[in-house]
Write a protein that holds these residues in place. Structure first.
Motif, mmCIF file in Angstrom:
data_model
loop_
_atom_site.group_PDB
_atom_site.id
_atom_site.type_symbol
_atom_site.label_atom_id
_atom_site.label_comp_id
_atom_site.label_asym_id
_atom_site.label_seq_id
_atom_site.Cartn_x
_atom_site.Cartn_y
_atom_site.Cartn_z
ATOM 1 N N LYS A 224 0.785 -1.234 0.000
ATOM 2 C CA LYS A 224 0.000 0.000 0.000
ATOM 3 C C LYS A 224 0.821 1.291 0.000
ATOM 4 O O LYS A 224 0.255 2.371 -0.080
ATOM 5 C CB LYS A 224 -0.986 0.030 1.179
ATOM 6 C CG LYS A 224 -2.010 -1.091 1.159
ATOM 7 C CD LYS A 224 -3.037 -0.924 2.264
ATOM 8 C CE LYS A 224 -4.071 -2.025 2.228
ATOM 9 N NZ LYS A 224 -5.101 -1.861 3.276
ATOM 10 N N TRP A 225 2.156 1.210 0.104
ATOM 11 C CA TRP A 225 2.933 2.451 0.111
ATOM 12 C C TRP A 225 2.849 3.116 -1.259
ATOM 13 O O TRP A 225 3.109 2.500 -2.281
ATOM 14 C CB TRP A 225 4.389 2.183 0.467
ATOM 15 C CG TRP A 225 4.610 1.833 1.903
ATOM 16 C CD1 TRP A 225 4.980 0.638 2.406
ATOM 17 C CD2 TRP A 225 4.478 2.726 3.030
ATOM 18 N NE1 TRP A 225 5.082 0.696 3.782
ATOM 19 C CE2 TRP A 225 4.774 1.971 4.190
ATOM 20 C CE3 TRP A 225 4.121 4.067 3.168
ATOM 21 C CZ2 TRP A 225 4.738 2.525 5.468
ATOM 22 C CZ3 TRP A 225 4.084 4.609 4.450
ATOM 23 C CH2 TRP A 225 4.389 3.842 5.582
ATOM 24 N N ALA A 226 2.511 4.398 -1.273
ATOM 25 C CA ALA A 226 2.337 5.124 -2.528
ATOM 26 C C ALA A 226 3.631 5.204 -3.318
ATOM 27 O O ALA A 226 3.633 5.050 -4.547
ATOM 28 C CB ALA A 226 1.815 6.534 -2.243
ATOM 29 N N ASP A 227 4.769 5.447 -2.647
ATOM 30 C CA ASP A 227 6.031 5.580 -3.379
ATOM 31 C C ASP A 227 6.440 4.254 -4.024
ATOM 32 O O ASP A 227 7.003 4.233 -5.121
ATOM 33 C CB ASP A 227 7.140 6.103 -2.467
ATOM 34 C CG ASP A 227 7.335 5.264 -1.216
ATOM 35 O OD1 ASP A 227 6.356 5.076 -0.477
ATOM 36 O OD2 ASP A 227 8.470 4.809 -0.962
ATOM 37 N N VAL A 228 6.119 3.137 -3.352
ATOM 38 C CA VAL A 228 6.412 1.821 -3.932
ATOM 39 C C VAL A 228 5.535 1.589 -5.161
ATOM 40 O O VAL A 228 5.988 1.063 -6.186
ATOM 41 C CB VAL A 228 6.203 0.708 -2.895
ATOM 42 C CG1 VAL A 228 6.353 -0.676 -3.529
ATOM 43 C CG2 VAL A 228 7.191 0.866 -1.743
ATOM 44 N N PHE A 229 4.280 1.989 -5.073
ATOM 45 C CA PHE A 229 3.367 1.850 -6.206
ATOM 46 C C PHE A 229 3.906 2.585 -7.431
ATOM 47 O O PHE A 229 3.973 2.026 -8.533
ATOM 48 C CB PHE A 229 1.985 2.405 -5.835
ATOM 49 C CG PHE A 229 1.039 2.506 -7.001
ATOM 50 C CD1 PHE A 229 0.274 1.419 -7.380
ATOM 51 C CD2 PHE A 229 0.918 3.695 -7.707
ATOM 52 C CE1 PHE A 229 -0.596 1.519 -8.461
ATOM 53 C CE2 PHE A 229 0.053 3.802 -8.788
ATOM 54 C CZ PHE A 229 -0.706 2.709 -9.168
ATOM 55 N N TRP A 230 4.302 3.840 -7.246
ATOM 56 C CA TRP A 230 4.749 4.635 -8.393
ATOM 57 C C TRP A 230 6.089 4.158 -8.938
ATOM 58 O O TRP A 230 6.300 4.137 -10.153
ATOM 59 C CB TRP A 230 4.813 6.116 -8.017
ATOM 60 C CG TRP A 230 3.453 6.713 -7.855
ATOM 61 C CD1 TRP A 230 2.819 7.033 -6.699
ATOM 62 C CD2 TRP A 230 2.529 7.004 -8.902
ATOM 63 N NE1 TRP A 230 1.570 7.517 -6.940
ATOM 64 C CE2 TRP A 230 1.355 7.516 -8.291
ATOM 65 C CE3 TRP A 230 2.563 6.897 -10.285
ATOM 66 C CZ2 TRP A 230 0.244 7.912 -9.029
ATOM 67 C CZ3 TRP A 230 1.454 7.280 -11.031
ATOM 68 C CH2 TRP A 230 0.309 7.782 -10.398
ATOM 69 N N PHE A 231 6.992 3.744 -8.050
ATOM 70 C CA PHE A 231 8.259 3.202 -8.546
ATOM 71 C C PHE A 231 7.997 1.930 -9.341
ATOM 72 O O PHE A 231 8.577 1.722 -10.423
ATOM 73 C CB PHE A 231 9.211 2.913 -7.387
ATOM 74 C CG PHE A 231 10.559 2.416 -7.852
ATOM 75 C CD1 PHE A 231 11.564 3.310 -8.172
ATOM 76 C CD2 PHE A 231 10.810 1.055 -7.987
ATOM 77 C CE1 PHE A 231 12.799 2.861 -8.629
ATOM 78 C CE2 PHE A 231 12.028 0.592 -8.440
ATOM 79 C CZ PHE A 231 13.031 1.498 -8.759
ATOM 80 N N SER A 232 7.096 1.069 -8.839
ATOM 81 C CA SER A 232 6.780 -0.172 -9.545
ATOM 82 C C SER A 232 6.156 0.123 -10.900
ATOM 83 O O SER A 232 6.461 -0.536 -11.899
ATOM 84 C CB SER A 232 5.830 -1.030 -8.710
ATOM 85 O OG SER A 232 6.432 -1.414 -7.488
#
Length: 336
Positions: A224-232
């Motif tokens: 659920k981390w937003a920064d992980v989502f966008w990096f992915s």
């Protein structure tokens, strides 16, 4: 009528007639025509009976094969698939196998390790473990969701041109940015699919191709981390931009032959979100206050949490830093 009499009337060897009657020899169309003349029963009746008989035999053999597949059930995420409506709820093992055949699109679960998307991950595993079968199910769900989603033909130049617009979406909430993100990607020939991760898959994202002109980019909502989502997201876009049309699954199990491709996708995402020269300049100033981080994120046009996540990843600040409050956690209930 005796078998010997029937053999004389049809001109067939008595052994052949005996084998047909016992079900050991198939009844051919030529034999059916002979029986029609000898017994006044139309040939299509005989061929129909033979066809049904062979189907019954095949089903009996199929049941034996299904029994051999039952041990594979413990490796498949049947419960999750049933909850999502992809397979029917049942406690019967044979019925589950049948549902999984339909879901995976295979005649036997034994064939699954050879399918287009799953083969590399089964080869990577010492056994055909739960992770591999769960990952195969996760990819299949994404495929089924993407098949009917309209998208234009893949356009690499258009995708490159849309990157800055997608980057700006990092500052908005999921309810606002998801429709825009899906629309921009579909216009470039990419279908975005969000799926909850399955147990033991550990996948953040994947890319694969439905055909030469339609790519699928699937992201898990794990963590659920937003920064992980966008990096992915941008990591997967990196695969589409930089590499040939093949399946990439980012689940932490990087094969040696693909390691350099994963590094390239990592670098693409990292440098696009935060250019290396700007990051060096910011870190060099040594000011990691909340105000400085917010100002830097505004300069880059991205969410402040992405900057915090990068600084934490690089070791510039700790994970217990007060800046961690800037990292958002997305709620994906509406997409799960």
């Amino acid at each position: 009528m005796t078998q010997a009499e029937l053999a004389r009337r049809t001109g067939r060897p008595i052994q052949a007639i005996n084998e047909i009657i016992k079900g050991e020899k198939a009844l051919t169309p030529a034999t059916a025509l002979q029986l029609e003349k000898a017994l006044d029963v139309p040939a299509h009746i005989w061929t129909g009976l033979e066809s049904r008989f062979q189907l019954v035999k095949a089903k009996d053999e199929e049941k034996k094969l299904v029994q051999k597949e039952l041990p594979y059930l413990r490796n498949t995420p049947y419960k999750q698939l049933a909850e999502m409506g992809y397979v029917k709820r049942t406690r019967n093992g044979e019925h589950k196998i049948g549902e999984l055949h339909r879901f995976y699109g295979v005649s036997s679960l034994v064939n699954l390790p050879q399918t287009w998307a799953c083969a590399p991950h089964f080869r990577r595993s010492a056994k055909w473990d739960a992770s591999s079968y769960s990952l195969a199910a996760w990819l299949r769900c994404a495929e089924l969701r993407a098949i009917d989603v309209p998208a234009k033909a893949f356009d690499k130049a258009g995708l490159r041109g849309a990157l800055d617009e997608m980057k700006a979406l990092t500052k908005r909430s999921p309810g606002d940015f998801l429709p825009e993100l899906e629309k921009r990607l579909a216009a470039c020939g990419v279908v975005l699919v969000l799926l909850p991760h399955f147990p033991k898959t550990y996948a953040h994202g994947a890319t694969f191709w439905l055909n030469a002109d339609k790519a699928v980019l699937v992201l898990s909502i794990r963590g659920k981390w937003a920064d992980v989502f966008w990096f992915s997201l941008f990591h997967e876009i990196g695969h589409l931009m930089l590499h040939k049309k093949m399946t990439f699954v980012d689940d932490g199990r990087r094969p040696p032959e693909h390691e350099h491709l994963e590094v390239e996708a990592d670098e693409f995402a990292a440098k696009f979100l935060i250019p290396a020269d700007k990051l060096r300049e910011f870190v060099g100033r040594g000011d990691f206050s909340l105000a400085a981080v917010r100002a830097f994120s505004e300069e880059l046009g991205i969410a402040a949490g992405i900057v915090v996540g990068r600084l934490q990843h690089d070791g510039a600040i700790g994970y217990e830093s007060d800046k961690n409050r800037l990292r958002e956690r997305y709620e994906w209930s509406e997409r799960a």
